[in-house]
Motif scaffolding. Structure first.
Motif, PDB file in Angstrom:
ATOM      1  N   LEU A 264       9.082  -3.090  -3.496  1.00  0.00           N
ATOM      2  CA  LEU A 264       7.769  -2.809  -4.081  1.00  0.00           C
ATOM      3  C   LEU A 264       7.681  -1.403  -4.654  1.00  0.00           C
ATOM      4  CD1 LEU A 264       5.391  -4.603  -1.544  1.00  0.00           C
ATOM      5  CD2 LEU A 264       5.837  -5.240  -3.933  1.00  0.00           C
ATOM      6  N   SER A 265       8.527  -0.489  -4.199  1.00  0.00           N
ATOM      7  CA  SER A 265       8.553   0.843  -4.804  1.00  0.00           C
ATOM      8  C   SER A 265       9.107   0.759  -6.230  1.00  0.00           C
ATOM      9  CB  SER A 265       9.381   1.812  -3.951  1.00  0.00           C
ATOM     10  OG  SER A 265      10.746   1.459  -3.949  1.00  0.00           O
ATOM     11  N   ILE A 266      10.045  -0.162  -6.459  1.00  0.00           N
ATOM     12  CA  ILE A 266      10.554  -0.403  -7.812  1.00  0.00           C
ATOM     13  C   ILE A 266       9.445  -0.995  -8.678  1.00  0.00           C
ATOM     14  CG2 ILE A 266      12.236  -1.708  -9.179  1.00  0.00           C
ATOM     15  CD1 ILE A 266      14.078  -1.624  -6.705  1.00  0.00           C
ATOM     16  N   PHE A 267       8.700  -1.928  -8.093  1.00  0.00           N
ATOM     17  CA  PHE A 267       7.539  -2.504  -8.777  1.00  0.00           C
ATOM     18  C   PHE A 267       6.560  -1.409  -9.192  1.00  0.00           C
ATOM     19  CE2 PHE A 267       3.068  -3.622  -8.017  1.00  0.00           C
ATOM     20  CZ  PHE A 267       2.862  -4.611  -8.967  1.00  0.00           C
ATOM     21  N   ALA A 268       6.311  -0.460  -8.293  1.00  0.00           N
ATOM     22  CA  ALA A 268       5.345   0.609  -8.559  1.00  0.00           C
ATOM     23  C   ALA A 268       5.780   1.492  -9.723  1.00  0.00           C
ATOM     24  CB  ALA A 268       5.149   1.462  -7.300  1.00  0.00           C
ATOM     25  N   PHE A 269       7.080   1.743  -9.836  1.00  0.00           N
ATOM     26  CA  PHE A 269       7.588   2.567 -10.937  1.00  0.00           C
ATOM     27  C   PHE A 269       7.279   1.924 -12.291  1.00  0.00           C
ATOM     28  CE2 PHE A 269      11.067   3.249 -13.987  1.00  0.00           C
ATOM     29  CZ  PHE A 269      10.877   4.605 -14.242  1.00  0.00           C
ATOM     30  N   PHE A 270       7.639   0.668 -12.440  1.00  0.00           N
ATOM     31  CA  PHE A 270       7.411  -0.012 -13.721  1.00  0.00           C
ATOM     32  C   PHE A 270       5.922  -0.286 -13.956  1.00  0.00           C
ATOM     33  CE2 PHE A 270      11.909  -0.883 -12.993  1.00  0.00           C
ATOM     34  CZ  PHE A 270      12.423  -0.520 -14.236  1.00  0.00           C
ATOM     35  N   ARG A 271       5.168  -0.401 -12.881  1.00  0.00           N
ATOM     36  CA  ARG A 271       3.724  -0.560 -13.028  1.00  0.00           C
ATOM     37  C   ARG A 271       3.102   0.707 -13.618  1.00  0.00           C
ATOM     38  NH1 ARG A 271      -0.674  -1.549  -8.164  1.00  0.00           N
ATOM     39  NH2 ARG A 271      -2.485  -1.886  -9.507  1.00  0.00           N
ATOM     40  N   SER A 272       3.624   1.865 -13.241  1.00  0.00           N
ATOM     41  CA  SER A 272       3.135   3.124 -13.791  1.00  0.00           C
ATOM     42  C   SER A 272       3.358   3.186 -15.304  1.00  0.00           C
ATOM     43  CB  SER A 272       3.838   4.307 -13.110  1.00  0.00           C
ATOM     44  OG  SER A 272       3.498   4.383 -11.749  1.00  0.00           O
ATOM     45  N   LEU A 273       4.545   2.768 -15.746  1.00  0.00           N
ATOM     46  CA  LEU A 273       4.836   2.721 -17.186  1.00  0.00           C
ATOM     47  C   LEU A 273       3.923   1.715 -17.888  1.00  0.00           C
ATOM     48  CD1 LEU A 273       8.758   2.746 -17.189  1.00  0.00           C
ATOM     49  CD2 LEU A 273       7.212   4.655 -17.668  1.00  0.00           C
ATOM     50  N   HIS A 274       3.680   0.611 -17.218  1.00  0.00           N
ATOM     51  CA  HIS A 274       2.814  -0.448 -17.757  1.00  0.00           C
ATOM     52  C   HIS A 274       1.400   0.090 -17.979  1.00  0.00           C
ATOM     53  CE1 HIS A 274       0.482  -4.166 -17.926  1.00  0.00           C
ATOM     54  NE2 HIS A 274       1.611  -4.866 -17.988  1.00  0.00           N
ATOM     55  N   ILE A 275       0.889   0.844 -17.018  1.00  0.00           N
ATOM     56  CA  ILE A 275      -0.476   1.387 -17.107  1.00  0.00           C
ATOM     57  C   ILE A 275      -0.603   2.333 -18.282  1.00  0.00           C
ATOM     58  CG2 ILE A 275      -2.184   2.869 -15.968  1.00  0.00           C
ATOM     59  CD1 ILE A 275      -1.125   1.741 -13.283  1.00  0.00           C
ATOM     60  N   ILE A 276       0.335   3.263 -18.423  1.00  0.00           N
ATOM     61  CA  ILE A 276       0.282   4.255 -19.505  1.00  0.00           C
ATOM     62  C   ILE A 276       0.338   3.569 -20.860  1.00  0.00           C
ATOM     63  CG2 ILE A 276       1.487   6.190 -20.585  1.00  0.00           C
ATOM     64  CD1 ILE A 276       2.495   6.946 -17.768  1.00  0.00           C
ATOM     65  N   SER A 277       1.277   2.639 -21.032  1.00  0.00           N
ATOM     66  CA  SER A 277       1.428   1.937 -22.316  1.00  0.00           C
ATOM     67  C   SER A 277       0.218   1.064 -22.617  1.00  0.00           C
ATOM     68  CB  SER A 277       2.698   1.085 -22.295  1.00  0.00           C
ATOM     69  OG  SER A 277       3.827   1.870 -22.023  1.00  0.00           O
ATOM     70  N   SER A 278      -0.328   0.433 -21.579  1.00  0.00           N
ATOM     71  CA  SER A 278      -1.505  -0.422 -21.750  1.00  0.00           C
ATOM     72  C   SER A 278      -2.708   0.386 -22.236  1.00  0.00           C
ATOM     73  CB  SER A 278      -1.835  -1.109 -20.423  1.00  0.00           C
ATOM     74  OG  SER A 278      -3.039  -1.836 -20.516  1.00  0.00           O
ATOM     75  N   ILE A 279      -2.917   1.552 -21.633  1.00  0.00           N
ATOM     76  CA  ILE A 279      -4.027   2.409 -22.037  1.00  0.00           C
ATOM     77  C   ILE A 279      -3.873   2.846 -23.481  1.00  0.00           C
ATOM     78  CG2 ILE A 279      -5.130   4.661 -21.669  1.00  0.00           C
ATOM     79  CD1 ILE A 279      -5.876   2.620 -19.580  1.00  0.00           C
ATOM     80  N   LEU A 280      -2.665   3.172 -23.884  1.00  0.00           N
ATOM     81  CA  LEU A 280      -2.425   3.587 -25.270  1.00  0.00           C
ATOM     82  C   LEU A 280      -2.794   2.469 -26.235  1.00  0.00           C
ATOM     83  CD1 LEU A 280      -1.029   5.601 -27.381  1.00  0.00           C
ATOM     84  CD2 LEU A 280       0.858   3.978 -27.235  1.00  0.00           C
ATOM     85  N   LEU A 281      -2.278   1.261 -25.992  1.00  0.00           N
ATOM     86  CA  LEU A 281      -2.510   0.152 -26.913  1.00  0.00           C
ATOM     87  C   LEU A 281      -3.987  -0.226 -26.978  1.00  0.00           C
ATOM     88  CD1 LEU A 281       0.611  -2.025 -26.031  1.00  0.00           C
ATOM     89  CD2 LEU A 281       0.222  -0.699 -28.110  1.00  0.00           C
TER      90      LEU A 281
ATOM     91  N   THR B 107       0.825  -1.208   0.000  1.00  0.00           N
ATOM     92  CA  THR B 107       0.000   0.000   0.000  1.00  0.00           C
ATOM     93  C   THR B 107       0.857   1.256   0.000  1.00  0.00           C
ATOM     94  OG1 THR B 107      -1.793  -1.112   1.179  1.00  0.00           O
ATOM     95  CG2 THR B 107      -1.772   1.293   1.247  1.00  0.00           C
ATOM     96  N   PHE B 108       1.846   1.306   0.882  1.00  0.00           N
ATOM     97  CA  PHE B 108       2.712   2.479   0.959  1.00  0.00           C
ATOM     98  C   PHE B 108       3.545   2.659  -0.307  1.00  0.00           C
ATOM     99  CE2 PHE B 108       1.803   2.576   5.492  1.00  0.00           C
ATOM    100  CZ  PHE B 108       1.830   3.944   5.755  1.00  0.00           C
ATOM    101  N   ALA B 109       3.982   1.568  -0.910  1.00  0.00           N
ATOM    102  CA  ALA B 109       4.815   1.645  -2.108  1.00  0.00           C
ATOM    103  C   ALA B 109       4.028   2.119  -3.322  1.00  0.00           C
ATOM    104  CB  ALA B 109       5.433   0.282  -2.397  1.00  0.00           C
ATOM    105  N   ASN B 110       2.738   1.776  -3.371  1.00  0.00           N
ATOM    106  CA  ASN B 110       1.930   2.069  -4.555  1.00  0.00           C
ATOM    107  C   ASN B 110       0.997   3.261  -4.413  1.00  0.00           C
ATOM    108  OD1 ASN B 110       2.000  -0.350  -6.763  1.00  0.00           O
ATOM    109  ND2 ASN B 110       2.483  -1.110  -4.734  1.00  0.00           N
ATOM    110  N   ILE B 111       0.759   3.712  -3.196  1.00  0.00           N
ATOM    111  CA  ILE B 111      -0.307   4.678  -2.957  1.00  0.00           C
ATOM    112  C   ILE B 111      -0.101   5.998  -3.696  1.00  0.00           C
ATOM    113  CG2 ILE B 111       0.703   5.718  -0.884  1.00  0.00           C
ATOM    114  CD1 ILE B 111      -2.167   5.729   0.304  1.00  0.00           C
TER     115      ILE B 111
END
Length: 244
Positions: free
Chosen positions: A138-155, A58-62
């Motif tokens: 998990l903060s590293i996970f959150a960073f790449f998850r943010s990129l994943h979300i943006i790219s996913s929405i585009l595609l 929660t803290f890493a992703n919030i």
């Protein structure tokens, strides 16, 4: 009198179905992936470890992920509206990365640096080295998850949701294969490492795929991180100065 009639347009119906099944599939598989780590920890390690992991997650992703999700709400209709203008779509995608990362990178940096301090504020029972390490991973996970979300929405918005469906399915398969050995070796920090490793490859690959489709040079993507990196360094210096 007015008469109503029903007519099915096969091609339109087929197109909508093909698109919809991928969107549904993405939602289902992504949900299982996002809950699989917690479910596994609960089954294999127990309730106490679930608590430590869930709070760390929660803290890493919030901050970073919630910001990205908020931005994503306006991205889908915007990307869809300009999908026929390749140059405009390309510029807007790069702007989205630049401005989103301007907020995300400092948030992630701050969370990573404060990883050993955050558990202290939660109370003695939370203040363990394992939780601090898990939070940082998990903060590293959150960073790449943010990129994943943006790219996913585009595609998805340009009519290529099948790419995302295949990727999130591969993510789930990868999680099933590596979560047990990672967790067995390093407990909840291992679970976090498994999630971060999968998201690192998935987020990077999806961003690269989006850039190839839009014909964006890799240098252009890197330039989007210039100011965010400076902001992240500034956050690092500020946190260290405050903690002195």
């Amino acid at each position: 009198s007015l008469r109503t009639s029903f007519k099915l347009y096969d091609q339109i119906a087929k197109s909508l179905f093909n698109f919809g099944k991928h969107i549904l599939g993405i939602g289902i598989v992504a949900f299982i992936f996002s809950q699989g780590d917690v479910a596994f920890i609960g089954r294999y390690l127990g309730k106490v470890e679930v608590g430590f992991y869930a709070v760390s997650y929660t803290f890493a992703n919030i901050s970073a992920v919630q910001i990205t999700h908020t931005v994503a709400k306006v991205l889908y209709p915007t990307f869809s509206g300009i999908q026929d203008d390749a140059e405009k779509l390309k510029k807007f995608f790069l702007k989205t990365i630049r401005y989103t990362m301007l907020i995300v990178v400092p948030c992630i940096t701050g969370t990573f640096i404060l990883g050993r301090h955050i558990p202290m504020f939660l109370g003695p029972k939370w203040n363990t080295p394992e939780m601090a390490l898990t939070l940082r991973i998990l903060s590293i996970f959150a960073f790449f998850r943010s990129l994943h979300i943006i790219s996913s929405i585009l595609l998805q918005s340009i009519g290529k949701p099948g790419i995302v469906t295949k990727l999130v399915t591969l993510q789930l398969i990868s999680l099933v294969l590596i979560i047990y050995p990672f967790t067995r070796a390093f407990s909840i920090a291992g679970t976090a490492a498994a999630m971060a490793l999968i998201m690192l490859f998935a987020g990077t690959w999806l961003l690269g795929k989006a850039c190839r489709i839009l014909k964006i040079d890799f240098k252009q993507v890197l330039s989007c991180f210039n100011i965010p990196v400076i902001a992240g360094i500034s956050m690092t210096l500020f946190v260290y100065w405050v903690s002195l």
